[in-house]
Write a protein that holds these residues in place. Structure first.
Motif, short mmCIF file in Angstrom:
data_model
loop_
_atom_site.label_atom_id
_atom_site.label_comp_id
_atom_site.label_asym_id
_atom_site.label_seq_id
_atom_site.Cartn_x
_atom_site.Cartn_y
_atom_site.Cartn_z
N ARG A 23 0.83 -1.21 0.00
CA ARG A 23 0.00 0.00 0.00
C ARG A 23 0.87 1.26 0.00
NH1 ARG A 23 -4.84 2.55 1.26
NH2 ARG A 23 -4.67 4.18 2.84
N ARG B 76 1.01 4.06 -2.98
CA ARG B 76 0.70 5.46 -2.66
C ARG B 76 1.85 6.37 -3.07
NH1 ARG B 76 -1.51 6.20 3.35
NH2 ARG B 76 -1.77 8.31 2.57
N THR C 243 1.65 9.20 -6.06
CA THR C 243 2.02 10.58 -5.73
C THR C 243 3.12 11.07 -6.67
OG1 THR C 243 1.45 10.20 -3.40
CG2 THR C 243 2.83 12.10 -3.87
N TYR D 131 -5.60 9.29 -0.06
CA TYR D 131 -4.69 8.33 -0.70
C TYR D 131 -3.35 8.95 -1.06
CZ TYR D 131 -3.28 4.16 -3.18
OH TYR D 131 -2.61 3.04 -3.56
N ILE D 132 -3.38 10.14 -1.67
CA ILE D 132 -2.15 10.79 -2.12
C ILE D 132 -1.46 11.45 -0.93
CG2 ILE D 132 -1.23 12.62 -3.61
CD1 ILE D 132 -3.48 11.90 -5.58
N LEU D 133 -0.14 11.28 -0.85
CA LEU D 133 0.61 11.67 0.34
C LEU D 133 0.87 13.18 0.45
CD1 LEU D 133 3.20 8.78 0.08
CD2 LEU D 133 1.30 8.91 1.68
#
Length: 112
Positions: free
Chosen positions: A14, A18, A22, A65-67
């Motif tokens: 995961r 991610r 990104t 979800y996106i860091l």
């Protein structure tokens, strides 16, 4: 739904995906192995679809979800509107060749 395990446990996988999603939106193209690119592609397509929706709920889903918040801003302000008329197929996978160390198939995953 079947997915690739990529030789990692669920938490590592995961985190990897991610990070790669990104990076894809940040740089607009990344170089990686073919199986990873295929996994990232499906997630990236969903993120662009969220960006096309453009409402607050979609933005929050993307942020979950996106860091990086700046990447989410770029996704919603630049990338989403760019694909407004396009019905899917926002990414392209270009084969580069095999990696020298382990002969893994290397590809470039980029936004169309």
């Amino acid at each position: 739904m079947a997915y690739r395990k990529l030789g990692r446990n669920s938490g590592h996988r995961r985190a990897l995906l991610r990070n790669m999603v990104t990076s894809l939106f940040k740089e607009e193209r990344i170089e990686t192995t073919a199986p990873k690119a295929k996994e990232v592609r499906s997630i990236a397509e969903k993120m662009v679809t969220l960006a096309k929706r453009g409402d607050l709920a979609a933005r929050r889903q993307a942020l979950a979800y996106i860091l990086d918040e700046t990447v989410v801003k770029k996704l919603f302000d630049e990338i989403g509107p760019k694909y407004a008329e396009r019905q899917g197929g926002y990414t392209r996978i270009v084969k580069v060749g095999n990696r020298r160390g382990d002969a893994a198939e290397v590809v470039i995953l980029e936004l169309v």
